[in-house]
Design an enzyme around this catalytic site. Structure first.
Site, PDB file in Angstrom:
ATOM      1  N   GLY A  22     -14.544   9.859 -44.990  1.00  0.00           N
ATOM      2  CA  GLY A  22     -15.556   9.430 -46.162  1.00  0.00           C
ATOM      3  C   GLY A  22     -16.455  10.269 -46.605  1.00  0.00           C
ATOM      4  O   GLY A  22     -16.480  11.572 -46.010  1.00  0.00           O
ATOM      5  N   THR A  23     -16.965  10.135 -47.839  1.00  0.00           N
ATOM      6  CA  THR A  23     -17.860  11.049 -48.606  1.00  0.00           C
ATOM      7  C   THR A  23     -19.088  10.275 -49.016  1.00  0.00           C
ATOM      8  O   THR A  23     -18.830   9.090 -49.278  1.00  0.00           O
ATOM      9  CB  THR A  23     -17.193  11.952 -49.702  1.00  0.00           C
ATOM     10  OG1 THR A  23     -16.413  12.376 -49.235  1.00  0.00           O
ATOM     11  CG2 THR A  23     -18.218  12.537 -50.357  1.00  0.00           C
ATOM     12  N   VAL A  24     -20.349  10.635 -48.696  1.00  0.00           N
ATOM     13  CA  VAL A  24     -21.588  10.049 -49.140  1.00  0.00           C
ATOM     14  C   VAL A  24     -22.129  10.665 -50.146  1.00  0.00           C
ATOM     15  O   VAL A  24     -22.295  12.012 -50.111  1.00  0.00           O
ATOM     16  CB  VAL A  24     -22.400  10.109 -48.109  1.00  0.00           C
ATOM     17  CG1 VAL A  24     -23.720   9.194 -48.561  1.00  0.00           C
ATOM     18  CG2 VAL A  24     -21.833   8.942 -46.587  1.00  0.00           C
ATOM     19  N   LYS A  35     -21.140   5.271 -50.372  1.00  0.00           N
ATOM     20  CA  LYS A  35     -19.980   5.738 -49.361  1.00  0.00           C
ATOM     21  C   LYS A  35     -18.742   5.481 -49.814  1.00  0.00           C
ATOM     22  O   LYS A  35     -18.263   4.461 -49.950  1.00  0.00           O
ATOM     23  CB  LYS A  35     -20.438   5.115 -48.152  1.00  0.00           C
ATOM     24  CG  LYS A  35     -19.511   5.681 -46.970  1.00  0.00           C
ATOM     25  CD  LYS A  35     -19.724   5.031 -45.417  1.00  0.00           C
ATOM     26  CE  LYS A  35     -19.121   5.449 -44.412  1.00  0.00           C
ATOM     27  NZ  LYS A  35     -19.424   4.957 -43.245  1.00  0.00           N
ATOM     28  N   GLY A  38     -17.531  13.234 -43.914  1.00  0.00           N
ATOM     29  CA  GLY A  38     -16.823  13.029 -42.510  1.00  0.00           C
ATOM     30  C   GLY A  38     -15.436  12.914 -42.483  1.00  0.00           C
ATOM     31  O   GLY A  38     -14.813  13.175 -43.381  1.00  0.00           O
ATOM     32  N   LEU A  71     -23.832  14.091 -50.682  1.00  0.00           N
ATOM     33  CA  LEU A  71     -24.519  14.319 -49.488  1.00  0.00           C
ATOM     34  C   LEU A  71     -24.058  14.561 -48.029  1.00  0.00           C
ATOM     35  O   LEU A  71     -24.840  15.448 -47.252  1.00  0.00           O
ATOM     36  CB  LEU A  71     -25.520  13.091 -49.303  1.00  0.00           C
ATOM     37  CG  LEU A  71     -26.234  12.595 -50.420  1.00  0.00           C
ATOM     38  CD1 LEU A  71     -27.041  11.110 -50.204  1.00  0.00           C
ATOM     39  CD2 LEU A  71     -27.141  13.551 -50.938  1.00  0.00           C
ATOM     40  N   GLY A  72     -22.978  14.388 -47.979  1.00  0.00           N
ATOM     41  CA  GLY A  72     -22.452  14.626 -46.456  1.00  0.00           C
ATOM     42  C   GLY A  72     -20.855  14.028 -46.494  1.00  0.00           C
ATOM     43  O   GLY A  72     -20.457  13.231 -47.515  1.00  0.00           O
ATOM     44  N   ASP A 118     -21.935   2.811 -31.146  1.00  0.00           N
ATOM     45  CA  ASP A 118     -21.899   4.185 -31.599  1.00  0.00           C
ATOM     46  C   ASP A 118     -23.537   4.527 -31.785  1.00  0.00           C
ATOM     47  O   ASP A 118     -23.657   5.326 -32.697  1.00  0.00           O
ATOM     48  CB  ASP A 118     -21.215   4.450 -32.790  1.00  0.00           C
ATOM     49  CG  ASP A 118     -20.721   5.953 -32.728  1.00  0.00           C
ATOM     50  OD1 ASP A 118     -20.669   6.550 -31.777  1.00  0.00           O
ATOM     51  OD2 ASP A 118     -20.244   6.317 -34.079  1.00  0.00           O
TER      52      ASP A 118
END
Length: 613
Positions: free
Chosen positions: A28-30, A45, A25, A22-23, A143
């Site tokens: 990390g990876t989701v 996650k 960063g 899904l995404g 954040d």
């Protein structure tokens, strides 16, 4: 792509079967996954370690990930993500949480334009409620920004959760009372445009710091840009500490709440109750009825009493007056509450007044800093602040891969995507979706003036950077070759993409979206007509289909005024797959547009760009 990502259908803890990514960063990876025990779809996650990190740093990242799960699980609020489980695989924690189908607030602003004050207030009330629950649990988010707010798709939420649900995500850098800090000494984490003045100064933050970030988020929601964005972390943080908030042209009745939340002194800033009163007034204001058009073309002149009484005023006027009265009442309540909390101050010299004596008028508001300090002195002070900030900003550079708001290099980045397949921040203007790359033509009948050799690129990315360029690998997963000396100076202003700048003033923005639209050309045609006229000195050159590899692509080319000079901009938008759309936006002084260096730069950008997988 990691070894784990190449394994389709992997099952964690004999229960969670991984599906699509899904995404991604920096840390990390989701994943979309299926809980095979309960038969429900979830988000998982995964913590990923960047290359060349030692065991101490790995342990710090593991601790940080567990703190995110712990912080999120302690918050009992429908506006926060629900954590279901934490499992350990490959000596790393994997967080299992609810999946929220939708997009981020930053995506919504870029794709649909700024929110109305009423809608922004509704979103703000949800975030405020989550923050109050977090603060009561001893948790600071630290954040709060548009890319960390998810807007659920209508109809995608389970019964009882509410259509159009608003969710505050990413507690990855949250601070929890009683837990030791896992942030490196001197490191300032978060998005510079949304960091409160006290945090920028290195002071210990409290709940008011999150409320300041909420004010900056509300500003961005209605104005389409953050209140402070100077292109670099140091300049932005200096502005946050020293400059007043800029004018608001779209905030309307929400302006008072935004100004109250963006007060630099945390002791004078709106608290939860004060912000709730002001936001509620705007969110619950009745919608204005639109008067039907007249049946003919005659001009009708209405004679209106300049000061109508409540009984003879037109209905619309009475409604507006009622709204203003409610807003004044809310403001009066906020000020009374603030005054009640203020400690009594001893008089400097005069004795207390006798009972029944006239009460002296309140002291006038304090003058702005520039009213009492000469601007030349302010420049010196600002320079001193910048020097003092250098040690702190080094931490930002380490956390954010070279600058920006922390969206691209921070371990907290995936949190903005943890519960939505389309919540990665990006520009919709970069998007397309059709595979029909034929056709063309400009939106205004002109031919594009792209420098020779830069309008197309090889069908596959170049394998190495040419002489005079170096490869840049972004934490969003894409890579591109940049001229030597160019540095990353920020992002798109909403927490995604990367902006680069050379010493000669030329700039490149690589923007990304995970929710591509139906047509790249259609997106540029829409933006050129709706946003173009609002750009200072806007002169459209072309909106045209682009022949770029096998992608659906289009170019939007125009000139604009920038700081007293004219710049030339080429924006190439294209889609690489169902979850990745990009825009390569090149900006250069207009008089140098056809130079050899620009021709080479554009050709290299297009030839070496490699999308995320």
């Amino acid at each position: 792509m990691s070894e784990v990502e190449s394994t389709d259908g992997r099952v964690l803890a004999d229960r969670y079967r991984l599906g699509e990514v899904l995404g991604k960063g920096g840390m990390g990876t989701v994943w979309r996954a299926v809980d095979e025990t309960l038969g429900r779809t979830v988000a998982v996650k995964e913590l990923r370690f960047p290359g060349n990190v030692d065991e101490d740093e790995k342990q710090r990242l593991v601790t940080r990930t567990l703190r995110e799960a712990k912080a999120t699980a302690r918050i009992r609020n429908t506006g926060a993500i629900t954590v279901f489980d934490v499992v350990k695989e490959d000596d790393r924690p994997w967080i299992v949480m609810e999946l929220v189908e939708g997009r981020s607030l930053s995506d919504a602003i870029r794709e649909d334009g700024p929110l109305t004050p009423k809608r922004a207030a509704e979103v703000g009330l949800v975030i405020l409620d989550v923050l109050k629950a977090a603060h009561n649990a001893g948790i600071l988010h630290r954040d709060v920004k548009p890319s960390n707010v998810l807007l659920a798709d209508r109809g995608s939420e389970p019964e009882g959760r509410g259509a159009g649900r608003v969710v505050l995500s990413d507690f990855g850098i949250a601070q929890i009372d009683g837990d030791p800090s896992v942030t490196s000494t001197g490191m300032l984490v978060g998005a510079p445009s949304y960091i409160s003045p006290e945090r920028a100064r290195g002071q210990k933050p409290g709940p008011p710091a999150d409320l300041w970030s909420l004010g900056a988020l509300l500003f961005a929601s209605v104005e389409g840009r953050p209140p402070y964005d100077k292109g670099s972390a140091i300049a932005t943080l200096t502005a946050v500490m020293t400059e007043p908030v800029g004018p608001m042209t779209n905030a309307g009745p929400l302006a008072e709440a935004i100004k109250g939340l963006l007060v630099k002194d945390p002791a004078q800033r709106l608290d939860h109750d004060g912000a709730y009163a002001l936001l509620s007034t705007v969110a619950h204001a009745p919608e204005r009825p639109v008067a039907p058009p007249t049946s003919d073309a005659r001009t009708v002149v209405l004679k209106v009493d300049p000061q109508p009484t409540p009984t003879d005023a037109p209905p619309a006027t009475r409604a507006a007056a009622a709204d203003q009265a409610r807003l004044r009442d809310a403001l009066r309540s906020v000020r009374k509450a603030a005054a009640a909390k203020m400690p009594a101050k001893p008089a400097a010299s005069a004795a207390a007044p006798e009972p029944g004596a006239p009460v002296p008028p309140p002291a006038p508001p304090r003058a702005s800093l520039t009213d009492v300090v000469p601007r030349r002195t302010m420049v010196i002070v600002a320079a001193a602040i910048v020097i003092a900030l250098l040690g702190t900003v080094i931490g930002i550079a380490l956390a954010n891969s070279g600058g920006g708001d922390g969206g691209n290099g921070s371990a907290a980045k995936p949190g903005a995507k943890t519960s939505a397949s389309t919540s990665a921040s990006a520009s919709a203007s970069a998007s397309g979706g059709s595979q029909d790359s034929k056709g063309g033509g400009t939106d205004d009948g002109k031919s594009p003036s792209t420098p020779s050799g830069s309008a197309s690129a090889p069908t596959t990315p170049a394998t190495s950077a040419p002489a005079g360029f170096y490869p840049f690998h972004d934490t969003e997963g894409f890579s591109i070759a940049l001229p030597n000396g160019w540095k990353r100076v920020g992002d798109n202003g909403y927490g995604s993409g990367s902006k680069f700048r050379g010493s000669d003033g030329r700039e490149l923005l690589v923007d990304v979206t995970h929710s591509p639209g139906p047509s790249a050309l259609g997106a540029w045609q829409h933006d050129s007509k709706t946003k173009g006229p609002g750009i200072p000195g806007y002169q459209q050159i072309a909106v045209v289909k682009a022949d770029y590899r096998s992608y659906d692509a289009a170019d939007w080319e125009y000139k604009r005024d920038s700081g007293g000079t004219q710049v030339h901009i080429l924006s190439r938008g294209f889609v690489t797959d169902a979850h990745h759309g990009y825009a390569i936006v090149f900006t250069t002084p207009a008089d140098a547009w056809t130079s050899d260096s620009n021709t080479k730069a554009l050709a290299t950008f297009f030839a070496t760009f490699k999308p995320a997988k």
